[in-house]
Design an enzyme around this catalytic site. Structure first.
Site, PDB file in Angstrom:
ATOM      1  N   LYS A  22       0.832  -1.210   0.000  1.00 18.37           N
ATOM      2  CA  LYS A  22       0.000   0.000   0.000  1.00 18.37           C
ATOM      3  C   LYS A  22       0.866   1.260   0.000  1.00 18.37           C
ATOM      4  CE  LYS A  22      -1.848   2.006   4.065  1.00 18.37           C
ATOM      5  NZ  LYS A  22      -1.570   3.373   4.210  1.00 18.37           N
ATOM      6  N   ASN A  23       1.840   1.320   0.903  1.00 15.75           N
ATOM      7  CA  ASN A  23       2.560   2.583   1.072  1.00 15.75           C
ATOM      8  C   ASN A  23       3.547   2.858  -0.061  1.00 15.75           C
ATOM      9  OD1 ASN A  23       1.044   3.221   3.269  1.00 15.75           O
ATOM     10  ND2 ASN A  23       2.543   2.507   4.779  1.00 15.75           N
ATOM     11  N   ARG A  93      -3.994   9.757   3.855  1.00 18.57           N
ATOM     12  CA  ARG A  93      -2.778  10.491   4.177  1.00 18.57           C
ATOM     13  C   ARG A  93      -1.900  10.730   2.940  1.00 18.57           C
ATOM     14  NH1 ARG A  93      -1.066  14.023   7.671  1.00 18.57           N
ATOM     15  NH2 ARG A  93       1.162  13.953   7.915  1.00 18.57           N
ATOM     16  N   CYS A 117      -5.616   7.920   8.927  1.00 19.74           N
ATOM     17  CA  CYS A 117      -5.885   7.411  10.272  1.00 19.74           C
ATOM     18  C   CYS A 117      -5.589   8.479  11.322  1.00 19.74           C
ATOM     19  CB  CYS A 117      -4.998   6.200  10.569  1.00 19.74           C
ATOM     20  SG  CYS A 117      -5.446   4.731   9.675  1.00 19.74           S
ATOM     21  N   ARG A 122      -0.073  14.864  12.950  1.00 23.73           N
ATOM     22  CA  ARG A 122       0.645  14.386  11.763  1.00 23.73           C
ATOM     23  C   ARG A 122       1.128  15.591  10.958  1.00 23.73           C
ATOM     24  NH1 ARG A 122      -2.038   8.889   9.416  1.00 23.73           N
ATOM     25  NH2 ARG A 122       0.072   8.702   8.603  1.00 23.73           N
ATOM     26  N   PRO A 123       2.156  16.257  11.461  1.00 21.42           N
ATOM     27  CA  PRO A 123       2.642  17.478  10.807  1.00 21.42           C
ATOM     28  C   PRO A 123       3.268  17.179   9.452  1.00 21.42           C
ATOM     29  CG  PRO A 123       4.148  16.821  12.562  1.00 21.42           C
ATOM     30  CD  PRO A 123       2.978  15.881  12.625  1.00 21.42           C
ATOM     31  N   ILE A 124       3.356  18.220   8.589  1.00 20.32           N
ATOM     32  CA  ILE A 124       4.065  18.060   7.311  1.00 20.32           C
ATOM     33  C   ILE A 124       5.180  19.098   7.179  1.00 20.32           C
ATOM     34  CG2 ILE A 124       2.179  16.930   6.028  1.00 20.32           C
ATOM     35  CD1 ILE A 124       1.661  19.696   4.687  1.00 20.32           C
ATOM     36  N   ASP A 125       5.677  19.573   8.335  1.00 22.75           N
ATOM     37  CA  ASP A 125       6.697  20.632   8.289  1.00 22.75           C
ATOM     38  C   ASP A 125       7.968  20.199   7.553  1.00 22.75           C
ATOM     39  OD1 ASP A 125       6.726  18.993  10.803  1.00 22.75           O
ATOM     40  OD2 ASP A 125       8.679  19.930  11.027  1.00 22.75           O
ATOM     41  N   GLN A 126       8.323  18.919   7.625  1.00 21.33           N
ATOM     42  CA  GLN A 126       9.552  18.475   6.943  1.00 21.33           C
ATOM     43  C   GLN A 126       9.365  18.427   5.425  1.00 21.33           C
ATOM     44  OE1 GLN A 126      12.572  18.092   8.708  1.00 21.33           O
ATOM     45  NE2 GLN A 126      11.139  19.128  10.093  1.00 21.33           N
ATOM     46  N   ASP A 306       3.652   0.182  12.239  1.00 25.38           N
ATOM     47  CA  ASP A 306       2.477  -0.374  11.548  1.00 25.38           C
ATOM     48  C   ASP A 306       2.237  -1.846  11.885  1.00 25.38           C
ATOM     49  OD1 ASP A 306       2.178   2.110  10.462  1.00 25.38           O
ATOM     50  OD2 ASP A 306       2.948   1.588   8.475  1.00 25.38           O
ATOM     51  N   ILE A 328       6.577   6.465  17.396  1.00 28.34           N
ATOM     52  CA  ILE A 328       6.304   7.207  16.161  1.00 28.34           C
ATOM     53  C   ILE A 328       5.004   8.006  16.272  1.00 28.34           C
ATOM     54  CG2 ILE A 328       6.071   7.052  13.635  1.00 28.34           C
ATOM     55  CD1 ILE A 328       8.760   5.939  14.593  1.00 28.34           C
ATOM     56  N   ARG A 398      -9.092   0.428   3.508  1.00 30.41           N
ATOM     57  CA  ARG A 398      -8.125   1.379   2.935  1.00 30.41           C
ATOM     58  C   ARG A 398      -6.801   0.706   2.637  1.00 30.41           C
ATOM     59  NH1 ARG A 398      -6.753   5.038   6.899  1.00 30.41           N
ATOM     60  NH2 ARG A 398      -5.002   5.169   5.498  1.00 30.41           N
TER      61      ARG A 398
HETATM   62  N1  EPU Z   1       6.873  14.014  11.225  1.00 36.38           N
HETATM   63  C1  EPU Z   1       7.108  15.333  11.507  1.00 36.38           C
HETATM   64  N2  EPU Z   1       7.084  16.232  10.464  1.00 36.38           N
HETATM   65  C2  EPU Z   1       6.849  15.859   9.189  1.00 36.38           C
HETATM   66  C3  EPU Z   1       6.601  14.504   8.897  1.00 36.38           C
HETATM   67  C4  EPU Z   1       6.618  13.589   9.941  1.00 36.38           C
HETATM   68  O1  EPU Z   1       7.327  15.692  12.655  1.00 36.38           O
HETATM   69  O2  EPU Z   1       6.852  16.727   8.305  1.00 36.38           O
HETATM   70  C5  EPU Z   1       6.894  13.018  12.317  1.00 36.38           C
HETATM   71  C6  EPU Z   1       5.529  12.360  12.501  1.00 36.38           C
HETATM   72  O3  EPU Z   1       4.711  13.105  13.384  1.00 36.38           O
HETATM   73  C7  EPU Z   1       5.911  10.994  13.061  1.00 36.38           C
HETATM   74  C8  EPU Z   1       7.266  10.707  12.401  1.00 36.38           C
HETATM   75  O4  EPU Z   1       7.755  11.961  11.940  1.00 36.38           O
HETATM   76  O5  EPU Z   1       6.106  11.065  14.441  1.00 36.38           O
HETATM   77  C9  EPU Z   1       7.214   9.747  11.235  1.00 36.38           C
HETATM   78  O6  EPU Z   1       6.250  10.178  10.274  1.00 36.38           O
HETATM   79  P1  EPU Z   1       6.352   9.807   8.728  1.00 36.38           P
HETATM   80  O7  EPU Z   1       6.408  11.081   7.973  1.00 36.38           O
HETATM   81  O8  EPU Z   1       7.437   8.803   8.541  1.00 36.38           O
HETATM   82  O9  EPU Z   1       4.954   9.123   8.490  1.00 36.38           O
HETATM   83  P2  EPU Z   1       4.003   9.270   7.250  1.00 36.38           P
HETATM   84  O10 EPU Z   1       4.794   9.444   6.008  1.00 36.38           O
HETATM   85  O11 EPU Z   1       2.913  10.239   7.528  1.00 36.38           O
HETATM   86  C10 EPU Z   1       4.045   6.727   6.678  1.00 36.38           C
HETATM   87  C11 EPU Z   1       3.015   5.656   6.480  1.00 36.38           C
HETATM   88  C12 EPU Z   1       2.404   5.276   7.824  1.00 36.38           C
HETATM   89  C13 EPU Z   1       3.523   4.830   8.773  1.00 36.38           C
HETATM   90  C14 EPU Z   1       4.607   5.895   8.882  1.00 36.38           C
HETATM   91  C15 EPU Z   1       5.804   5.449   9.688  1.00 36.38           C
HETATM   92  C16 EPU Z   1       2.210   6.160   4.276  1.00 36.38           C
HETATM   93  C17 EPU Z   1       1.111   6.654   3.439  1.00 36.38           C
HETATM   94  N3  EPU Z   1       1.984   6.162   5.590  1.00 36.38           N
HETATM   95  O12 EPU Z   1       3.341   7.831   7.233  1.00 36.38           O
HETATM   96  O13 EPU Z   1       1.560   4.189   7.549  1.00 36.38           O
HETATM   97  O14 EPU Z   1       2.982   4.581  10.058  1.00 36.38           O
HETATM   98  O15 EPU Z   1       5.074   6.244   7.552  1.00 36.38           O
HETATM   99  O16 EPU Z   1       6.370   4.302   9.144  1.00 36.38           O
HETATM  100  O17 EPU Z   1       3.255   5.754   3.781  1.00 36.38           O
HETATM  101  C18 EPU Z   1      -0.234   2.740   7.869  1.00 36.38           C
HETATM  102  O18 EPU Z   1       0.076   2.221   6.783  1.00 36.38           O
HETATM  103  O19 EPU Z   1      -1.076   2.235   8.664  1.00 36.38           O
HETATM  104  C19 EPU Z   1       0.403   3.996   8.250  1.00 36.38           C
HETATM  105  C20 EPU Z   1      -0.081   4.790   9.198  1.00 36.38           C
END
Ligand code: EPU
Length: 419
Positions: A22-23, A93, A117, A122-126, A306, A328, A398
């Site tokens: 999926k991811n 997401r 979920c 779930r910030p996107i600052d990075q 996950d 996480i 999903r």
């Molecule tokens: N984070 C920040 N700033 C950012 C992005 C992330 O602080 O700009 C923090 C998050 O708050 C979190 C950590 O960094 O604490 C890791 O977040 P990451 O960005 O790696 O997660 P994501 O890309 O939003 C993906 C998967 C998730 C999985 C995480 C961690 C997808 C679509 N989603 O999420 O999958 O839990 O990586 O491996 O790829 C799932 O499949 O059930 C799922 C939630």
């Protein structure tokens, strides 16, 4: 409304074929926007996140033709809009990948804020930091992300936190950026490598995916008319491995990559299970009650968040008291309250949960609080005595293809009822 009705207690036995990840799929579909041509993606999981991602591409002007339930031919020759609709982006997401892909393709983006979920903040600052370093202006103040770049220029980007989404998004945004982009402290998950492999197979120049440092040398354009097969889903595979442990079963997984699951395999052996790897198959057997263990979730190659809830079900049934530290997501212990309704003895405080193993669980009405929690509760229902009714199935749909069918083939008594 739909529910799953599960009649336990069943020892799972047999073979299961693992679907595409999926991811990875939800990133590869927007990545096709960079092609300005045709591409065929094989081994796509037939799940609602993939369907919505394809719907959004169609809204942007692409055509998506399904050659079979897992193969899509995507034509992004004519993209007529750079605006992705909020009602669709807020459903999941991974809609955030449209930002990087559309910045690359159109230099202009308007994308509704991503949903998905509820796992806490779930910030996107990075992601934003990366786009800005490449020369984009990004505005997230209005409930949507609006970004623009006259030109994208390679830059050195140090990620403050290891982020799967930000790593892939910056890769997408920098494929055509002038010069070299470096992502330092990058995420290393198998789906990062899969997206890089796909882009490289059509002419991108991305090096180091799967390590802490990824370098992207900008190229002029990508090739059309290629075919790419999505990597197997290591989280789906891990879910079935843990289902073998929770039901003291014997499951052979087909179409998986065992190296992606090394951390889980080590834990299964520690708990008394057996793992036999052979080519693209993994067999997991467990003939007695699993032993306790402790888990700390971490970015790959650490124990994946996950699989935390699915592991929680095994530990709820294991001998002794186990501890899980979730590092996480802040709200990923919601499933423990559902497991407690089934007789589990779990206490949680902040990032830590304590599992005092019980000999058996009892069926109960429970609700999938998120995608992985839903999968975990199916496993709990199969392992439990009596009947479990599981609600909120949209989370599970999903991310898992034909999940009840796959469990049924392993012997589970599970049906979906539309009320
Ligand atoms: N984070 C920040 N700033 C950012 C992005 C992330 O602080 O700009 C923090 C998050 O708050 C979190 C950590 O960094 O604490 C890791 O977040 P990451 O960005 O790696 O997660 P994501 O890309 O939003 C993906 C998967 C998730 C999985 C995480 C961690 C997808 C679509 N989603 O999420 O999958 O839990 O990586 O491996 O790829 C799932 O499949 O059930 C799922 C939630």
């Amino acid at each position: 409304m739909e529910k799953l009705v599960i009649q336990g207690r069943t020892r799972l036995e047999g073979e299961v074929t693992i679907s595409g990840a999926k991811n990875a799929a939800v990133a590869l579909i927007p990545a096709t926007l960079l092609i300005k041509g045709v591409c065929t993606l094989e081994n796509l999981p037939n799940i609602s996140d993939v369907q919505i991602q394809c719907e959004i591409l169609k809204d942007l002007g692409a055509t998506v033709e399904w050659l079979d339930p897992n193969t899509a031919r995507i034509d992004t020759t004519n993209i007529t809009s750079h605006k992705a609709p909020l009602d669709k982006t807020s459903k999941f997401r991974a809609s955030y990948y449209l930002i990087g892909a559309l910045l690359s393709r159109c230099h202009n983006v308007e994308v509704g804020l991503p949903g998905g979920c509820n796992l806490g903040a779930r910030p996107i600052d990075q992601h934003v930091k990366g786009f800005e370093a490449l020369g984009a202006t990004v505005d997230v103040a209005t409930g949507k992300v609006v970004a623009h770049a006259d030109e994208l220029v390679g830059a050195s980007i140090y990620m403050d936190t290891v982020s799967v989404g930000a790593t892939i998004n910056i890769m997408l945004a920098s494929v055509f950026a002038k010069g070299t982009t470096t992502i330092d402290n990058a995420a290393k998950e198998p789906h990062i490598v899969d997206v890089a492999n796909f882009l490289n197979s059509i002419g991108a120049d991305i090096r180091g995916a799967g390590t802490d440092i990824i370098k992207i040398n900008g190229v002029e354009k990508l090739k059309s008319n290629s075919t790419y097969s999505v990597v197997p889903d290591q989280i789906e595979a891990g879910t079935f491995m843990l289902a073998a442990m929770a039901t003291q079963g014997d499951i052979v997984l087909k179409n998986c990559i065992s190296e992606h699951l090394d951390c889980l395999t080590a834990k299964i052996i520690e708990m008394g299970g057996k793992v036999i790897e052979s080519g693209d198959e993994i067999r997991v057997t467990c003939d007695k009650r699993p032993k306790k263990t402790n888990i700390k979730t971490a970015p790959y190659p650490g124990f994946p968040t996950d699989l935390q809830a699915q592991m929680g079900v095994v530990l709820a049934l294991a001998e002794g008291t186990s501890v899980i530290s979730e590092n996480i997501w802040e709200s990923r212990f919601q499933y423990t309250y559902e497991l407690i309704k089934m007789g589990a003895k779990i206490t949680s405080q902040g990032k830590t949960a304590f599992f005092e193993g019980v000999e058996s669980l009892s069926g109960a009405p429970v609700s999938a609080t998120d995608l992985r929690a839903g999968a975990a509760l199916i496993v709990a229902g199969i392992a439990a005595e009596g009947t479990t009714e599981l609600y909120n199935l949209q989370h599970i749909d999903r991310g898992y293809e034909n999940i009840e069918e796959k469990f049924r083939k392993l012997g589970a008594n599970i049906i979906r009822i539309r009320e």
